[in-house]
Every structure is written in structure tokens, then in C-alpha cells.
Design an enzyme around this catalytic site. Sequence first.
Site, PDB file in Angstrom:
ATOM      1  N   LYS A   3     -96.611  43.185 -47.231  1.00  0.00           N
ATOM      2  CA  LYS A   3     -96.708  44.170 -45.537  1.00  0.00           C
ATOM      3  C   LYS A   3     -95.711  45.119 -45.796  1.00  0.00           C
ATOM      4  O   LYS A   3     -95.681  46.065 -47.115  1.00  0.00           O
ATOM      5  CB  LYS A   3     -95.657  42.575 -45.101  1.00  0.00           C
ATOM      6  CG  LYS A   3     -96.774  41.000 -44.384  1.00  0.00           C
ATOM      7  CD  LYS A   3     -95.921  40.707 -43.352  1.00  0.00           C
ATOM      8  CE  LYS A   3     -97.430  39.706 -43.225  1.00  0.00           C
ATOM      9  NZ  LYS A   3     -96.436  38.972 -42.384  1.00  0.00           N
TER      10      LYS A   3
ATOM     11  N   ARG B  45     -95.600  32.469 -47.532  1.00  0.00           N
ATOM     12  CA  ARG B  45     -97.231  32.380 -47.398  1.00  0.00           C
ATOM     13  C   ARG B  45     -97.611  33.401 -47.837  1.00  0.00           C
ATOM     14  O   ARG B  45     -96.197  34.882 -47.352  1.00  0.00           O
ATOM     15  CB  ARG B  45     -97.239  32.509 -45.949  1.00  0.00           C
ATOM     16  CG  ARG B  45     -98.231  32.746 -45.430  1.00  0.00           C
ATOM     17  CD  ARG B  45     -99.414  32.818 -43.964  1.00  0.00           C
ATOM     18  NE  ARG B  45    -100.483  33.427 -43.336  1.00  0.00           N
ATOM     19  CZ  ARG B  45    -100.883  34.377 -43.414  1.00  0.00           C
ATOM     20  NH1 ARG B  45     -99.949  34.898 -43.998  1.00  0.00           N
ATOM     21  NH2 ARG B  45    -102.288  34.477 -43.392  1.00  0.00           N
TER      22      ARG B  45
END
Length: 268
Positions: free
Chosen positions: A214, A248
Amino acid sequence: MIIGNKNFDFDNHCYVMGILNVTPDSFSDGGKWNDMDAALKHTEEMIADGCDILDIGGESTRPGYTLLSDEEEISRVLPVIEAVKTRFDIPVSLDTYKSNVAKAGLKAGVDLINDIWGCKYDPEMASVIAKSGAACCLMHNRKEAVYNDYLNDVLDDLRECVRIAKNAGVADDRIILDPGIGFGKTLEHNLELMNHVEILQELGYPVLLGTSRKSMIGLTLNLPSDQRLEGTLVTTVMGVMKKCCIVRVHDVKANKRAIAMTEKLLEY
């Protein structure tokens, strides 16, 4: 917690959720797995690498993403869900915040609904989850990164997600929470929440951490999305140390190894 036909010992272990984006435009792997053969091959690889849950998503939720119609999102995910369920014995999560998409996925055998809006976007979502008996992951999110008392506001927002789910009939043992790294937060917000993610433990639910590749990592290290593995692994190790139960991730094998090493060290 039982998800699908698998019992997850969240008190003693952190599990890996592998990401399967069947999208043309996801921020990191858009277009790589939206062909059926490629999606199934990647699923097989992730399972071989130790994936515990497969998270299938049909709509990119990167900044500035294009909103899909229910029908288009269903047409992307449903064939993949059905093919995965036919060929593999792994719990399947569906990454959607739309009740019609969730309904179609649950009918096809999905075991968990992963909602980036924590049942706040679609007023029907909580009841769809409740009626199915499936597990759900409720993520923290806001339209704007504006807070009065940041960490406490995050907790209060998640309490509201839980209240919505429980009022619709979702059982406590069906709920997982996600701090929502990268959603409705500035870089500083993301770093602060990552460093204090253990505060979610006071809510009493298993915590899923989603940091893989991210922007928090990209902006900190000044790296493109395909060079953020080491940064992701640092957050995974911190997540395990701070009692997160699921990570995740895109890179299953590396994260699985990082978890195993961290958990072994924590035994001593």
C-alpha cells in the site's frame, strides 16, 4: 472461528489471506489475474505457498477507482468464485461492499464477506450477511480523513460497524475487524494506526491487517507498488506482535515465512 469448513485458531495463530484481484485496474496487480486460467493458476500457486483464505475482488478500490454496476462486478467475480470452489478446498472471501454482489457470491459458496465500508455503504449488506450465516470482515473507512480524536474515532467508527451488523442479526463469532490502513486516512494517520493497531483488541474481535504494497509503504520508502515486499513484511511482523489474526497480502510465501518466524520467537 469457523470459516467455510476450516477452524481458525485466532487466539494462537496469524493466518494468511491471499489476494486475487480479477480486475483490470487494481493498484498493484491490475489486469494480471482477470483471465480465468491465470486466476486459477495464481490461486493454485497461493495455496501451494500456504494461503489460508482466498480473497476475491472484482472492483478496484484504489484511490480514484471507477465505481462498477452490481451486474458488472458480479459478472467478474462469479465465474471465478464458482471455478475456485469447484477445484480447490479453501475458504473463499468476497471483497465487496454491495449487497447484491454479496448475495450472488454467497449463493455461489462464498464463506466470508470482506466489506471495505463495514456495512455502512449498503443498508442491506448486514442483513444479507446475517441471513447467510457467513463470516464478515468490517473495515474502518471514512469519506474524508477528518478526525477529532483520531485513534478513538477509529474505534468508535468500528463500534458503529459492529452495532449495525449485530442489529441485523450477525453473530459475534462471525465478525472480524480491519483497521482500514490506506482508507480515509493520511500517511501520518496510517503510520500511527499501524504503530498502535493493538488498540483494536479492546473491541474483542479478531483483527485483519491489510497493508500489502500500500501507499503507506510506497510513500515512506519512495518505492513503486512492485517493490514494497520488505515494507509489507515489516508491517506483517508488527501485526503478529500486536495480535492481528489475519494478514491480507499479495505475496503469500514471504509473509507466511515472516509469520512463522515471528510466532516462533514469541514463544520464548
